[in-house]
Every structure is written in C-alpha cells, then in structure tokens.
Design a protein around this motif. Structure first.
Motif, short mmCIF file in Angstrom:
data_model
loop_
_atom_site.label_atom_id
_atom_site.label_comp_id
_atom_site.label_asym_id
_atom_site.label_seq_id
_atom_site.Cartn_x
_atom_site.Cartn_y
_atom_site.Cartn_z
N PHE A 235 11.56 13.55 8.70
CA PHE A 235 11.80 12.23 8.28
C PHE A 235 10.39 11.47 8.37
O PHE A 235 9.95 11.30 9.51
CB PHE A 235 12.97 11.22 8.94
CG PHE A 235 14.12 11.93 8.61
CD1 PHE A 235 14.83 11.29 7.53
CD2 PHE A 235 14.78 12.94 9.22
CE1 PHE A 235 16.28 11.97 7.21
CE2 PHE A 235 16.14 13.35 8.89
CZ PHE A 235 16.88 12.65 8.04
N SER A 236 9.68 11.40 7.32
CA SER A 236 8.06 10.83 7.28
C SER A 236 8.37 9.56 6.76
O SER A 236 8.39 9.41 5.32
CB SER A 236 7.44 11.70 6.68
OG SER A 236 6.03 11.26 6.67
N THR A 237 8.44 8.24 7.24
CA THR A 237 8.89 7.05 6.88
C THR A 237 7.74 6.61 5.75
O THR A 237 6.58 7.03 6.19
CB THR A 237 8.98 6.06 8.08
OG1 THR A 237 9.50 4.77 7.36
CG2 THR A 237 7.94 5.70 8.81
N CYS A 238 8.03 6.01 5.10
CA CYS A 238 7.14 5.74 3.71
C CYS A 238 6.58 6.84 3.06
O CYS A 238 5.68 6.63 2.20
CB CYS A 238 6.25 4.64 4.16
SG CYS A 238 6.76 3.10 5.23
N PHE A 239 7.30 7.95 3.20
CA PHE A 239 6.91 9.34 2.56
C PHE A 239 5.45 9.37 2.96
O PHE A 239 4.73 9.99 2.02
CB PHE A 239 7.00 9.27 1.21
CG PHE A 239 8.40 9.20 0.65
CD1 PHE A 239 9.28 10.51 1.05
CD2 PHE A 239 9.26 8.29 0.36
CE1 PHE A 239 10.58 10.45 0.63
CE2 PHE A 239 10.75 8.14 0.19
CZ PHE A 239 11.42 9.31 0.23
N GLY A 240 4.82 8.79 4.19
CA GLY A 240 3.50 8.93 4.47
C GLY A 240 3.34 8.34 5.89
O GLY A 240 2.29 7.82 6.24
N ALA A 241 4.34 8.80 6.92
CA ALA A 241 4.00 8.32 8.30
C ALA A 241 2.75 8.34 8.86
O ALA A 241 2.09 7.44 9.41
CB ALA A 241 5.15 8.82 9.23
N ALA B 38 0.72 -1.12 0.16
CA ALA B 38 0.01 -0.11 -0.12
C ALA B 38 0.93 1.36 -0.04
O ALA B 38 1.83 1.27 0.87
CB ALA B 38 -0.86 0.00 1.22
N MET B 39 0.74 2.13 -0.88
CA MET B 39 1.52 3.22 -1.20
C MET B 39 1.02 4.48 -1.04
O MET B 39 -0.39 4.85 -1.77
CB MET B 39 2.18 3.12 -2.47
CG MET B 39 2.64 1.64 -2.64
SD MET B 39 3.40 1.33 -4.29
CE MET B 39 2.20 1.28 -5.51
N LEU C 133 5.28 12.84 0.47
CA LEU C 133 4.52 13.44 1.40
C LEU C 133 3.54 14.53 0.91
O LEU C 133 4.04 15.04 -0.26
CB LEU C 133 5.27 13.73 2.59
CG LEU C 133 4.61 14.22 3.96
CD1 LEU C 133 4.08 12.86 4.50
CD2 LEU C 133 5.60 14.83 4.91
N SER C 134 2.60 15.12 1.36
CA SER C 134 1.89 16.03 1.10
C SER C 134 2.30 17.23 0.47
O SER C 134 3.39 17.68 0.99
CB SER C 134 0.80 16.51 2.09
OG SER C 134 -0.01 17.56 1.65
#
Ligand SMILES: Nc1ncnc2c1ncn2[C@@H]1O[C@H](COP(=O)(O)OP(=O)(O)O)[C@@H](O)[C@H]1O
Ligand SMILES: C=C(OP(=O)(O)O)C(=O)O
Length: 532
Positions: free
Chosen positions: A395-401, A217-218, A238-239
């Motif tokens: 640092f927002s892991t998975c570019f979507g923490a 899931a991405m 991220l947004s």
C-alpha cells in the motif's frame, strides 16, 4: 576551470563550493556525451545513445532518504517516509562531501523544475558523473541559452556517487544517503549511481513546496486529446505500473510521463523528459519508446548489450530488472511543446495487482477515488527498489509514498477538492496480473489495457453496461468491443473460482487493515466508501 554558459556571479565558488578541480557549466548534449565517453563512464551505442551500467547501485532504497529536521518544516513533514536528520549531522555530511570533492571534476546543469513559469523552481544540479549531467538535462526543463545569463539557482543538488556516508557521523542508516535541507535549500546525494535519484529528489522537493501554494503535486503521467488541451487525463502509479507506457499513446498528446502539478490553471509537467523502463520492451507494443533507445544522447542505463554489435538485450535482467532509458520529451513524436494541459477530465489510478484479483478497469465515485488514492494499493515491481526481485504487494499512499513528504491527507484533500469541483471521472486500472496471482496468472495484456483506456478517455466506455463488484463496490464494465469479455470478470479468468474468492476476501481485509490509519483524518463520504 571550464566556464561554459553561466552567470559569472553564480559560479560554484560564488556559492561557497570551492577547491574543486574542473567545473563544466551547462554543457550541451554532444559535449556531455563526449565527456562521459572520454571519462570511461560508458560507451556510445547505436544511433549515438549513451550506454552505461551502474554496477551494484541499480535501484533506490527507502532507507536512503532523509529530510533535515529544521524548525520551518518540522510540523509539516511526514517523517514516516522521509526520516528526520539532525541539522548538525547534515552540516557534517555537507562539509565532508565538499572535502571529498576537492580537486575532482564536476558537471553543473542549471535547469527549471516545472513547466509553469509562475510555479517553477530554478535548480542547480552538480554531478560528479558527466552522464548524470546528461540525464538530468534530459529530465528537467532546459532554459534558453540566453536565460542562463541571469539564472540564479534557488535550490542546489550535489550528487557525488564516490562519497560514502558514515551512519555514525552523518546520522543516516547506511552509507548511501539522499537528504533534503529546506533551510539551506540544498539536497545531498551520496554513494548511489542510480540516475533516478537525481530526478526523484527534485520531485520530492516540489511535492513539499507546491501543496503549500494550494497546488496538487502528483506521481502521475499526463496526456491530452490532440488539439484539445482541455481534454486532459492523469495516470497515477507507483514505479513500473505503466505511467510511461500508457501515456505515450499515439492518439493523444503526451504532457509528461511521471511528475505533474495540478494548479488553478490545469496540469503542468515538472519535467522535460521521460525515464522509461526497458525490460522486455518490444517494438510492437511500445514502438515510440523502443525507438528512443537508439537516438542520439538517450541515456540507456543498466542494459546488457553485445560488445561488438552494440545490440541491446531487452530481456536480460542480469544487472537489474530496473533497466531504463532517459530521453527528452521531443523524442516522442506527439509530445506537448508547452508541458501544460487543462484540468483533467479523467483521473486514472494504475495499480499493479500481483494477486490477480482486481478487474482491468473500474469506475470510481469521487469518494471511492479518494479511498483508493489514500490506500495506494499496488505492487513494488522487480528492480526499482533494491532487494525487490518479484512483484511485492504494497500500500503506497498517493501511489508514490517514497516521494511524498507531507501527510497523505494533504494530497488527498487537494485532489478531492479538484475532482469534485471540476467533475473529473475517476478510474482504477489494474495493469498487474490476471488469471491468477503472480506465478500462476499472466500480466494484463497491454493491448487490452490500452483499448479500455481509449474507451474511457473518448467517453465510449460510459455507454456500455457496468456491474457493481461485490467485493470492492466499484463499477466494472461487462463488455467492450475488442476486449475479451472474460478479462473483465477476473473471477472467470481463474481456473478455480473458489480460490479467487478466497484471495479477494484476503485483499479486502488487507485494504481494511491498512485504511484504519487514515480514518481519523478523513470525511464521512470517504469513510462510507471504505472496503471491508
Ligand atoms: N497492461 C500493462 N499496462 C502497462 N504496462 C505494462 C502492462 N503489461 C506489462 N507492462 C510493462 O510494465 C512496464 C511499465 O513501466 P512504465 O510504463 O515505465 O511504468 P512507470 O512509468 O509507471 O514507472 C513496462 O515495462 C511495460 O512494458
Ligand atoms: C524512477 C522511479 O520511478 P518511476 O518508474 O515511477 O519513474 C523510481 O521510483 O526510482
């Protein structure tokens, strides 16, 4: 009660939600626009777009999000980003919300989340605001009218902005709450009008469910070459980092702008619409997205406009910098009809580097890709998160923490398996600053980003010369026809190269400090790709 199209056995009463005033089931767009205008939730703009402002509640806060601590999920939830809520507190919140909802009007939309019929979820959205009903009807996937007769919602989302939670009684942190209960298959949203919560709560849900079925899931957009679904690309970010902007590429078919799954069959969109940022949107740089802001039923959120002429002010951020428009995918001329593509040939990670250190594009080995995916270095841009008024490195892991309820390595391993077994090429793309940090440099020109991405996706970038970056170890192209070569070497864009070196050294240290938390969970090749 106004029974629109609905399976009679599946009304809210049948779900035990009783005592409401009027309930409007599955109204279509013109009726929703009319209801929203009549109820004074906003007004009709140019071309029949719906203009609304959500006042104080203009963005998301990580403090608002909860997952209920039920035995079925307890061991698999990553509590750090989704705080635990006690089941008894959830029940009190649920009962108090239903009590509050008595006698009021609600809008129900029965929708699919997921373009792949084998993996989709049947979701019922119950919204107090008619325009939230319109928003989520654009954003999720609309069943055919005939499919509604047999539609049985598996999950229900109740969104009631006029209800304020009580932290002492409801086990939350503020009077705003978004909470997921996997046992009751129920999501409750209270005291926020930010439309994004409607879609992101369903996204969070799928991000939990799908990895349990071996599906990645991405938080990414996706497109494919025209006429060739097998030449697909995904763009993590991220947004505000450019997923929507860069995936709407006239030379490719748009699969979706924000939420996708990667199964054994390939890529599929979770949604049926797009939610674009409109701050500083220009008709030259983003003509297709610009055009949607004056199309019928597009939801234009938090934009300032001229009361008489209804002209939108794209540059005014006085309500929030998180100004948005939501529209169905078909408003973009070359959108995919199926929402599905093949396995990505290219995996792009968009980072908005507010330090101005990272190059506009770098090629990554699969291990480096995993390192950057787990690190998720980027910036929170102004507006989306409440209180963030300028780009804030994170640092927002998975570019979507904020939306990933399982441990980061779960997503990391799924992605790594797919990238290595299918041989995808991975890229890191800086859509943030160049020529200096935020405040001294400038934002990367969209034109340059697009040119580099076009060359990466059509394969021509592979033919140019690359250098190995001394700080980060990845490969950076040294030239590309049509792109100013100095942009490709960020050090040369800074007035003071020594200041660049110092900032790059600091960033390398930040990466190393942040990555220490993942070291116990990762394979040797990813450890070897670590920076610093
Ligand atoms: N080089 C760039 N690449 C992508 N977007 C850029 C760039 N420079 C500025 N922008 C702006 O950044 C914003 C990206 O927003 P958007 O594409 O909606 O992000 P996301 O979909 O990831 O939330 C848009 O307002 C776009 O105009
Ligand atoms: C809607 C959001 O994100 P994105 O800009 O990635 O769609 C959000 O983070 O609230």
């Amino acid at each position: 009660m106004n029974f629109g199209r609905v399976n009679p056995a599946q009304t809210l009463d049948a779900q035990g939600i009783t005592g409401l005033g009027e309930v409007h089931y599955n109204l279509i767009e013109p009726a929703l626009v009319e209801a929203a205008v009549t109820r004074g939730e906003g007004r009709l703009g140019r071309g029949g777009a719906f203009l609304c402002s959500t006042g104080a509640f203009t963005g998301r806060s990580p403090k608002d999000k909860f997952v209920v601590r039920t035995p079925s999920v307890e061991d698999t939830i990553w509590w750090e980003n989704n705080a635990p809520m006690d089941p008894a507190a959830f029940d009190r919140l649920h009962a108090d919300m239903l009590e509050h909802m008595k006698g009021r009007t609600y809008f129900v939309q029965d929708l699919f989340a997921g373009a792949d019929p084998e993996l989709r979820l049947d979701v019922r959205m119950v919204t107090e605001l008619a325009w939230h009903g319109l928003f989520i009807r654009h954003m999720l996937r609309r069943p055919e009218r005939t499919e509604l007769d047999s539609f049985v919602p598996e999950w229900t989302v109740i969104n009631c902005p006029s209800f304020k939670a009580d932290p002492a009684r409801h086990g939350c942190r503020t009077d705003t709450v978004i909470t997921l209960n996997f046992d009751k298959k129920l999501i409750l949203i209270a005291n926020t009008e930010y439309a994004g919560e409607n879609k992101k709560s369903v996204f969070t849900l799928l991000n939990y469910i799908l990895p349990g079925k071996g599906v990645m899931a991405m938080h990414c957009s996706a497109n494919h070459a025209i006429g060739n679904t097998d030449d697909a690309a995904v763009f993590f970010g991220l947004s505000g980092t450019g997923k929507t902007t860069l995936s709407a590429d006239p030379s490719r078919t748009l699969i979706g702008d924000d939420e996708h799954g990667w199964s054994d069959k390939g890529t599929f969109n979770f949604e049926g619409g797009c939610y674009a940022k409109t701050i500083n949107l220009s008709p030259e740089a983003e003509p297709e997205i610009y055009a949607t802001t004056s199309k019928f039923a597009t939801v234009v959120e938090n934009m300032v406009y001229n009361e008489e002429t209804l002209e939108l002010d794209f540059d005014d951020d006085s309500l929030t910098a998180n100004t948005r428009c939501a529209y169905p995918l078909e408003y973009i001329s070359n959108a995919s009809a199926t929402g599905m593509g093949g396995h990505p040939k290219n995996v792009i990670m968009l980072t908005c580097d507010a330090f101005g250190v990272l190059p506009p594009i770098a090629r990554l080995t699969p291990a480096q890709a995993m390192y950057h995916f787990l690190s998720g270095f980027t910036s929170k841009v102004a507006g989306t998160e409440r209180g963030v008024t300028e780009p804030q490195p994170t640092f927002s892991t998975c570019f979507g923490a904020p939306f990933m309820p399982r441990r980061p390595e779960v997503y990391g391993k799924l992605l790594q398996e797919k990238i290595t077994s299918l041989g995808a090429t991975c890229w890191l793309v800086n859509t943030g600053w160049t020529g200096g940090a935020y405040g001294t440099g400038k934002r990367m020109p969209i034109k340059a980003t697009r040119a580099l991405l076009t060359a990466a996706l059509d394969g021509s970038l592979a033919n140019v010369t690359f250098r190995k970056d001394p700080n980060f170890g990845f490969e950076v192209p040294t030239e590309l026809h049509g792109v100013d070569s100095s942009l490709l070497d960020p050090r040369s864009t800074w007035a003071d190269p020594a200041a660049y070196d110092a900032q790059a050294k600091k960033l390398v240290e930040m990466f190393a400090n942040n990555f220490a938390q993942y070291v116990p969970y990762i394979d040797a090749d990813v450890k070897a790709a670590a920076i610093g």
